[in-house]
Design a protein around this motif. Structure first.
Motif, short mmCIF file in Angstrom:
data_model
loop_
_atom_site.label_atom_id
_atom_site.label_comp_id
_atom_site.label_asym_id
_atom_site.label_seq_id
_atom_site.Cartn_x
_atom_site.Cartn_y
_atom_site.Cartn_z
N VAL A 198 -1.21 -4.61 2.58
CA VAL A 198 -2.59 -4.80 3.04
C VAL A 198 -3.18 -6.03 2.38
N LYS A 213 -3.30 -6.18 7.60
CA LYS A 213 -2.18 -5.31 7.25
C LYS A 213 -0.90 -5.88 7.82
N ALA A 232 -6.92 0.99 6.85
CA ALA A 232 -5.89 0.21 7.56
C ALA A 232 -5.66 0.77 8.96
N ARG A 263 -6.73 -7.55 1.14
CA ARG A 263 -8.06 -7.06 0.76
C ARG A 263 -8.97 -8.23 0.41
N ASP A 314 -7.78 3.55 1.51
CA ASP A 314 -7.25 2.29 2.04
C ASP A 314 -6.31 2.52 3.22
N VAL A 363 -10.27 -3.63 3.23
CA VAL A 363 -9.01 -3.95 3.88
C VAL A 363 -9.31 -4.82 5.10
N LEU A 373 0.85 -1.18 0.00
CA LEU A 373 0.00 0.00 0.00
C LEU A 373 0.89 1.24 0.00
#
Length: 371
Positions: free
Chosen positions: A68, A78, A28, A70, A24, A75, A11
Protein backbone atom coordinates in the motif's frame (compact mmCIF):
# COMPACT_ATOMS: atom_id res chain seq x y z
CA UNK A 1 -3.06 16.91 -4.71
CA UNK A 2 0.68 17.23 -4.13
CA UNK A 3 2.42 15.31 -1.40
CA UNK A 4 6.02 15.01 -0.32
CA UNK A 5 6.27 11.82 1.70
CA UNK A 6 4.34 8.94 0.18
CA UNK A 7 5.47 5.69 1.78
CA UNK A 8 5.09 2.20 0.29
CA UNK A 9 5.08 -0.90 2.45
CA UNK A 10 3.79 -4.46 2.50
CA UNK A 11 0.37 -4.65 4.14
CA UNK A 12 0.13 -7.86 6.19
CA UNK A 13 -3.20 -9.64 5.92
CA UNK A 14 -5.05 -9.05 9.22
CA UNK A 15 -6.30 -12.04 11.19
CA UNK A 16 -9.81 -10.52 11.15
CA UNK A 17 -11.54 -7.45 9.78
CA UNK A 18 -13.07 -6.89 13.21
CA UNK A 19 -9.73 -5.90 14.75
CA UNK A 20 -8.37 -2.31 14.82
CA UNK A 21 -5.38 -3.42 12.77
CA UNK A 22 -7.66 -4.16 9.81
CA UNK A 23 -8.35 -0.49 9.09
CA UNK A 24 -5.76 -0.22 6.30
CA UNK A 25 -7.00 -3.42 4.64
CA UNK A 26 -10.56 -2.07 4.65
CA UNK A 27 -9.33 1.27 3.31
CA UNK A 28 -7.48 -0.53 0.50
CA UNK A 29 -10.65 -2.49 -0.35
CA UNK A 30 -12.73 0.67 -0.47
CA UNK A 31 -10.06 2.35 -2.59
CA UNK A 32 -10.56 -0.39 -5.20
CA UNK A 33 -14.32 0.18 -5.09
CA UNK A 34 -13.84 3.93 -5.51
CA UNK A 35 -11.60 3.41 -8.54
CA UNK A 36 -14.11 1.01 -10.12
CA UNK A 37 -16.92 3.52 -9.50
CA UNK A 38 -14.96 6.37 -11.07
CA UNK A 39 -13.99 4.23 -14.07
CA UNK A 40 -17.39 2.67 -14.84
CA UNK A 41 -19.75 5.27 -13.38
CA UNK A 42 -21.55 2.67 -11.25
CA UNK A 43 -21.03 0.08 -8.50
CA UNK A 44 -21.58 -2.97 -10.69
CA UNK A 45 -17.99 -4.08 -10.00
CA UNK A 46 -18.16 -3.54 -6.23
CA UNK A 47 -16.80 -6.15 -3.82
CA UNK A 48 -17.24 -5.77 -0.09
CA UNK A 49 -14.15 -5.59 2.14
CA UNK A 50 -15.12 -9.01 3.50
CA UNK A 51 -15.27 -10.48 -0.01
CA UNK A 52 -11.87 -9.01 -0.85
CA UNK A 53 -10.51 -10.27 2.46
CA UNK A 54 -11.64 -13.83 1.78
CA UNK A 55 -10.28 -13.66 -1.76
CA UNK A 56 -6.89 -12.66 -0.36
CA UNK A 57 -6.60 -15.71 1.87
CA UNK A 58 -3.63 -17.90 0.83
CA UNK A 59 -4.36 -21.42 -0.34
CA UNK A 60 -2.51 -24.41 -1.72
CA UNK A 61 -3.02 -22.92 -5.20
CA UNK A 62 -2.20 -19.23 -4.86
CA UNK A 63 -0.88 -16.66 -2.45
CA UNK A 64 -1.24 -12.89 -2.51
CA UNK A 65 1.01 -10.09 -1.30
CA UNK A 66 -0.31 -6.53 -1.03
CA UNK A 67 1.65 -3.29 -0.93
CA UNK A 68 0.00 0.00 0.00
CA UNK A 69 1.00 3.59 -0.64
CA UNK A 70 0.21 5.92 2.26
CA UNK A 71 0.04 9.68 2.58
CA UNK A 72 0.48 9.91 6.32
CA UNK A 73 -2.12 7.49 7.65
CA UNK A 74 -4.29 7.51 4.49
CA UNK A 75 -4.11 4.67 1.97
CA UNK A 76 -3.85 6.32 -1.45
CA UNK A 77 -2.63 3.41 -3.59
CA UNK A 78 -2.24 -0.35 -3.61
CA UNK A 79 -0.34 -2.98 -5.51
CA UNK A 80 -1.18 -6.68 -5.48
CA UNK A 81 0.87 -9.64 -6.68
CA UNK A 82 -0.87 -13.01 -7.04
CA UNK A 83 1.48 -15.97 -7.12
CA UNK A 84 0.28 -19.34 -8.51
CA UNK A 85 1.68 -22.28 -6.55
CA UNK A 86 0.77 -25.44 -8.52
CA UNK A 87 1.20 -24.33 -12.14
CA UNK A 88 2.59 -21.37 -14.12
CA UNK A 89 5.47 -21.39 -11.64
CA UNK A 90 7.49 -18.81 -13.55
CA UNK A 91 4.58 -16.36 -13.68
CA UNK A 92 2.80 -13.91 -11.42
CA UNK A 93 -0.13 -11.51 -11.84
CA UNK A 94 0.02 -7.88 -10.69
CA UNK A 95 -2.53 -5.12 -10.14
CA UNK A 96 -1.79 -1.44 -9.40
CA UNK A 97 -4.34 1.17 -8.31
CA UNK A 98 -3.86 4.81 -7.31
CA UNK A 99 -6.45 7.19 -5.88
CA UNK A 100 -7.59 9.63 -8.63
CA UNK A 101 -6.43 12.62 -6.56
CA UNK A 102 -2.89 11.23 -6.33
CA UNK A 103 -2.22 10.30 -9.94
CA UNK A 104 0.56 11.83 -12.00
CA UNK A 105 3.09 11.71 -9.17
CA UNK A 106 4.81 8.42 -9.96
CA UNK A 107 3.04 6.46 -7.23
CA UNK A 108 1.84 3.82 -9.70
CA UNK A 109 5.38 3.25 -10.96
CA UNK A 110 6.72 3.02 -7.42
CA UNK A 111 4.09 0.45 -6.52
CA UNK A 112 4.87 -1.51 -9.66
CA UNK A 113 8.61 -1.50 -8.89
CA UNK A 114 7.85 -2.95 -5.45
CA UNK A 115 5.81 -5.72 -7.08
CA UNK A 116 8.47 -6.43 -9.70
CA UNK A 117 11.19 -6.59 -7.05
CA UNK A 118 9.08 -9.05 -5.07
CA UNK A 119 8.51 -11.15 -8.20
CA UNK A 120 12.25 -11.26 -8.91
CA UNK A 121 12.95 -12.25 -5.33
CA UNK A 122 10.77 -15.34 -5.63
CA UNK A 123 11.97 -16.29 -9.11
CA UNK A 124 8.95 -15.18 -11.14
CA UNK A 125 10.17 -13.81 -14.48
CA UNK A 126 6.93 -13.44 -16.47
CA UNK A 127 4.51 -10.81 -15.19
CA UNK A 128 0.93 -10.35 -16.36
CA UNK A 129 -1.51 -7.53 -15.64
CA UNK A 130 -4.98 -6.48 -16.73
CA UNK A 131 -6.49 -3.00 -17.10
CA UNK A 132 -10.00 -1.84 -18.06
CA UNK A 133 -11.53 0.89 -20.17
CA UNK A 134 -15.25 1.58 -20.74
CA UNK A 135 -16.54 1.33 -24.31
CA UNK A 136 -16.82 4.45 -26.43
CA UNK A 137 -13.17 5.51 -26.75
CA UNK A 138 -11.76 6.88 -30.01
CA UNK A 139 -10.94 4.00 -32.37
CA UNK A 140 -8.90 6.12 -34.81
CA UNK A 141 -5.83 3.97 -35.60
CA UNK A 142 -3.30 6.39 -34.15
CA UNK A 143 -5.33 6.62 -30.93
CA UNK A 144 -5.27 2.92 -30.06
CA UNK A 145 -2.95 -0.04 -29.56
CA UNK A 146 -3.75 -3.35 -31.26
CA UNK A 147 -2.37 -6.70 -30.02
CA UNK A 148 -0.47 -9.05 -32.32
CA UNK A 149 -3.65 -11.10 -32.78
CA UNK A 150 -5.15 -8.10 -34.62
CA UNK A 151 -8.35 -8.53 -32.58
CA UNK A 152 -9.58 -5.57 -30.56
CA UNK A 153 -7.99 -2.29 -29.53
CA UNK A 154 -7.19 -0.28 -26.41
CA UNK A 155 -6.69 3.48 -26.01
CA UNK A 156 -3.11 4.72 -26.16
CA UNK A 157 -3.83 7.75 -23.99
CA UNK A 158 -5.16 6.01 -20.89
CA UNK A 159 -3.18 6.30 -17.67
CA UNK A 160 -2.99 2.52 -17.34
CA UNK A 161 -1.59 2.16 -20.86
CA UNK A 162 1.10 4.71 -20.07
CA UNK A 163 2.02 2.89 -16.85
CA UNK A 164 2.20 -0.48 -18.61
CA UNK A 165 4.34 0.77 -21.49
CA UNK A 166 6.71 2.72 -19.23
CA UNK A 167 7.40 -0.45 -17.32
CA UNK A 168 8.15 -2.66 -20.31
CA UNK A 169 4.83 -4.46 -20.82
CA UNK A 170 3.55 -5.62 -24.20
CA UNK A 171 -0.15 -5.69 -25.13
CA UNK A 172 -0.94 -9.41 -25.35
CA UNK A 173 -4.72 -9.58 -25.79
CA UNK A 174 -8.00 -7.66 -25.63
CA UNK A 175 -11.11 -8.98 -23.90
CA UNK A 176 -14.54 -7.53 -24.55
CA UNK A 177 -16.61 -6.85 -21.44
CA UNK A 178 -20.28 -7.28 -22.37
CA UNK A 179 -23.47 -6.69 -20.41
CA UNK A 180 -26.91 -8.22 -20.86
CA UNK A 181 -30.17 -6.68 -19.66
CA UNK A 182 -32.23 -9.55 -18.26
CA UNK A 183 -35.60 -7.85 -18.65
CA UNK A 184 -35.20 -7.41 -22.41
CA UNK A 185 -33.17 -10.55 -23.15
CA UNK A 186 -34.85 -13.32 -21.15
CA UNK A 187 -37.95 -13.50 -23.37
CA UNK A 188 -35.82 -14.76 -26.27
CA UNK A 189 -33.62 -17.00 -24.11
CA UNK A 190 -36.27 -19.72 -23.96
CA UNK A 191 -36.55 -19.99 -27.74
CA UNK A 192 -32.76 -19.93 -28.07
CA UNK A 193 -32.46 -22.74 -25.53
CA UNK A 194 -35.09 -24.84 -27.27
CA UNK A 195 -33.50 -24.38 -30.69
CA UNK A 196 -30.06 -25.23 -29.30
CA UNK A 197 -31.41 -28.34 -27.56
CA UNK A 198 -32.94 -29.51 -30.84
CA UNK A 199 -29.61 -28.97 -32.61
CA UNK A 200 -27.77 -30.91 -29.90
CA UNK A 201 -30.01 -33.94 -30.34
CA UNK A 202 -30.89 -36.76 -27.96
CA UNK A 203 -27.30 -37.71 -27.16
CA UNK A 204 -26.98 -34.75 -24.76
CA UNK A 205 -28.67 -33.68 -21.54
CA UNK A 206 -28.16 -30.81 -19.09
CA UNK A 207 -27.34 -31.18 -15.41
CA UNK A 208 -27.52 -28.34 -12.89
CA UNK A 209 -26.19 -27.49 -9.44
CA UNK A 210 -25.85 -24.53 -7.10
CA UNK A 211 -22.76 -23.74 -5.03
CA UNK A 212 -21.54 -27.36 -4.69
CA UNK A 213 -20.77 -29.78 -7.51
CA UNK A 214 -22.27 -33.24 -6.91
CA UNK A 215 -19.67 -35.71 -5.68
CA UNK A 216 -20.23 -38.05 -8.61
CA UNK A 217 -19.43 -35.27 -11.12
CA UNK A 218 -16.65 -33.35 -9.41
CA UNK A 219 -13.72 -35.18 -11.04
CA UNK A 220 -15.18 -34.61 -14.50
CA UNK A 221 -15.91 -30.99 -13.62
CA UNK A 222 -12.30 -30.51 -12.52
CA UNK A 223 -11.17 -31.77 -15.93
CA UNK A 224 -13.42 -29.20 -17.62
CA UNK A 225 -11.99 -26.40 -15.48
CA UNK A 226 -8.45 -27.54 -16.27
CA UNK A 227 -9.21 -27.63 -19.99
CA UNK A 228 -10.78 -24.17 -19.77
CA UNK A 229 -7.48 -22.73 -18.56
CA UNK A 230 -5.87 -23.10 -21.99
CA UNK A 231 -8.59 -24.12 -24.46
CA UNK A 232 -9.92 -20.59 -24.89
CA UNK A 233 -7.97 -18.05 -26.97
CA UNK A 234 -5.06 -16.66 -24.93
CA UNK A 235 -3.58 -14.19 -27.39
CA UNK A 236 0.17 -13.77 -26.78
CA UNK A 237 -0.07 -14.68 -23.09
CA UNK A 238 2.38 -17.40 -22.06
CA UNK A 239 -0.21 -19.30 -20.06
CA UNK A 240 0.40 -22.92 -19.08
CA UNK A 241 -2.42 -25.32 -18.34
CA UNK A 242 -3.65 -25.05 -14.77
CA UNK A 243 -3.84 -28.07 -12.48
CA UNK A 244 -7.39 -28.80 -11.29
CA UNK A 245 -8.61 -31.63 -9.08
CA UNK A 246 -11.43 -32.28 -6.63
CA UNK A 247 -9.65 -30.44 -3.83
CA UNK A 248 -9.24 -27.32 -5.96
CA UNK A 249 -12.90 -27.36 -6.96
CA UNK A 250 -13.96 -27.63 -3.31
CA UNK A 251 -11.55 -24.90 -2.21
CA UNK A 252 -12.97 -22.54 -4.84
CA UNK A 253 -16.55 -23.31 -3.86
CA UNK A 254 -15.82 -22.75 -0.19
CA UNK A 255 -13.95 -19.52 -0.88
CA UNK A 256 -16.86 -18.11 -2.89
CA UNK A 257 -19.29 -18.94 -0.10
CA UNK A 258 -16.99 -17.27 2.44
CA UNK A 259 -17.08 -14.07 0.38
CA UNK A 260 -20.88 -14.16 0.61
CA UNK A 261 -21.19 -15.26 -3.00
CA UNK A 262 -23.14 -18.01 -4.75
CA UNK A 263 -22.86 -19.91 -8.01
CA UNK A 264 -25.19 -21.53 -10.51
CA UNK A 265 -23.62 -24.11 -12.82
CA UNK A 266 -24.97 -25.92 -15.86
CA UNK A 267 -23.09 -28.81 -17.42
CA UNK A 268 -23.94 -30.86 -20.48
CA UNK A 269 -23.54 -34.63 -20.36
CA UNK A 270 -22.94 -36.89 -23.34
CA UNK A 271 -25.42 -39.70 -22.73
CA UNK A 272 -23.65 -42.49 -24.67
CA UNK A 273 -20.48 -42.10 -22.57
CA UNK A 274 -21.95 -40.57 -19.42
CA UNK A 275 -19.20 -37.94 -19.47
CA UNK A 276 -19.51 -34.16 -19.14
CA UNK A 277 -18.89 -32.37 -22.41
CA UNK A 278 -19.09 -28.75 -21.26
CA UNK A 279 -20.16 -26.30 -18.58
CA UNK A 280 -21.06 -22.69 -17.83
CA UNK A 281 -20.93 -20.75 -14.54
CA UNK A 282 -22.87 -17.79 -13.14
CA UNK A 283 -21.81 -16.12 -9.88
CA UNK A 284 -23.68 -13.69 -7.65
CA UNK A 285 -22.76 -11.39 -4.78
CA UNK A 286 -25.73 -10.12 -2.70
CA UNK A 287 -23.71 -6.97 -1.92
CA UNK A 288 -24.46 -5.89 -5.52
CA UNK A 289 -27.90 -7.48 -5.88
CA UNK A 290 -28.64 -6.33 -9.43
CA UNK A 291 -25.50 -7.89 -10.96
CA UNK A 292 -24.62 -11.43 -12.06
CA UNK A 293 -21.21 -12.44 -13.44
CA UNK A 294 -21.00 -14.92 -16.29
CA UNK A 295 -17.74 -16.82 -15.83
CA UNK A 296 -16.43 -19.90 -17.67
CA UNK A 297 -18.26 -21.35 -20.63
CA UNK A 298 -16.55 -24.31 -22.28
CA UNK A 299 -17.50 -27.11 -24.66
CA UNK A 300 -14.88 -29.78 -25.26
CA UNK A 301 -13.55 -29.82 -28.82
CA UNK A 302 -14.97 -33.25 -29.63
CA UNK A 303 -18.49 -31.98 -28.93
CA UNK A 304 -18.43 -28.60 -30.67
CA UNK A 305 -20.66 -27.64 -33.57
CA UNK A 306 -23.88 -28.78 -31.84
CA UNK A 307 -24.86 -25.44 -30.22
CA UNK A 308 -24.11 -26.81 -26.77
CA UNK A 309 -22.63 -23.49 -25.64
CA UNK A 310 -25.83 -21.64 -26.50
CA UNK A 311 -27.94 -24.29 -24.78
CA UNK A 312 -25.86 -24.12 -21.62
CA UNK A 313 -25.86 -20.33 -21.38
CA UNK A 314 -29.50 -19.78 -22.28
CA UNK A 315 -30.72 -22.47 -19.88
CA UNK A 316 -28.65 -21.05 -17.03
CA UNK A 317 -29.90 -17.50 -17.67
CA UNK A 318 -33.49 -18.68 -17.59
CA UNK A 319 -32.97 -19.79 -13.99
CA UNK A 320 -31.66 -16.44 -12.75
CA UNK A 321 -35.01 -14.78 -11.85
CA UNK A 322 -35.97 -17.71 -9.62
CA UNK A 323 -32.54 -18.10 -7.99
CA UNK A 324 -31.58 -14.41 -7.66
CA UNK A 325 -34.79 -12.40 -8.12
CA UNK A 326 -33.13 -8.97 -7.72
CA UNK A 327 -30.70 -9.54 -10.59
CA UNK A 328 -31.05 -7.19 -13.55
CA UNK A 329 -27.76 -7.37 -15.46
CA UNK A 330 -25.21 -10.02 -16.44
CA UNK A 331 -21.56 -9.21 -17.24
CA UNK A 332 -19.18 -11.43 -19.16
CA UNK A 333 -15.67 -11.20 -20.66
CA UNK A 334 -14.47 -12.86 -23.88
CA UNK A 335 -11.30 -12.61 -25.94
CA UNK A 336 -11.88 -10.45 -29.02
CA UNK A 337 -10.54 -13.27 -31.20
CA UNK A 338 -13.14 -15.67 -29.77
CA UNK A 339 -15.57 -14.89 -32.59
CA UNK A 340 -17.83 -17.88 -31.99
CA UNK A 341 -18.57 -17.18 -28.33
CA UNK A 342 -18.93 -13.46 -28.99
CA UNK A 343 -21.52 -14.27 -31.67
CA UNK A 344 -23.40 -16.45 -29.19
CA UNK A 345 -23.40 -13.62 -26.66
CA UNK A 346 -24.58 -11.04 -29.18
CA UNK A 347 -27.43 -13.32 -30.22
CA UNK A 348 -28.44 -13.62 -26.58
CA UNK A 349 -28.50 -9.82 -26.15
CA UNK A 350 -25.09 -8.94 -24.74
CA UNK A 351 -23.72 -5.52 -25.79
CA UNK A 352 -20.20 -4.11 -25.27
CA UNK A 353 -19.67 -2.28 -21.98
CA UNK A 354 -15.88 -2.00 -22.06
CA UNK A 355 -12.59 -3.67 -22.84
CA UNK A 356 -9.82 -5.30 -20.80
CA UNK A 357 -6.21 -5.16 -21.93
CA UNK A 358 -4.02 -8.12 -20.98
CA UNK A 359 -0.41 -6.99 -20.58
CA UNK A 360 2.65 -9.20 -20.34
CA UNK A 361 6.29 -8.61 -19.46
CA UNK A 362 8.78 -11.40 -20.09
CA UNK A 363 12.54 -11.63 -19.54
CA UNK A 364 14.28 -9.32 -21.98
CA UNK A 365 11.32 -7.01 -22.53
CA UNK A 366 12.40 -3.37 -22.42
CA UNK A 367 11.07 -0.39 -20.54
CA UNK A 368 11.95 1.44 -17.39
CA UNK A 369 9.81 2.49 -14.48
CA UNK A 370 9.68 6.27 -14.37
CA UNK A 371 7.43 9.16 -13.56
Amino acid sequence: MKTSAITIDVLPRPSSLDLPGAADFIAAAELSNLIERVLWGNDDHYYSPQARYESSKPSDYEERVMFVARDGHSVVGKGIIDIPLTDNLGTCYVFVEVHPDYRGQGIGSRLYRALEDHAAGIGRSTIMAWTDEPAGFDLTPDKVLVPATGAGAFPRNSATTALALRNGFQLAQIDRCSVLDLATSLPQADSLAQAAQAAAGPDYELVRWQDHCPDDLVEQYALLRQTMSTDVPMGDLDWEEEVWDTARIREGEERLLRTGGFSLVRAVRHRPTGLLAGHTILEYQPAKPEVVSQDDTLVLRAHRGRRLGMWLKAANLLDVPAVWPNAQRVYTWNAEENAHMLAVNVQMGFVPAGYTAAWQKKPGDGGTASQ
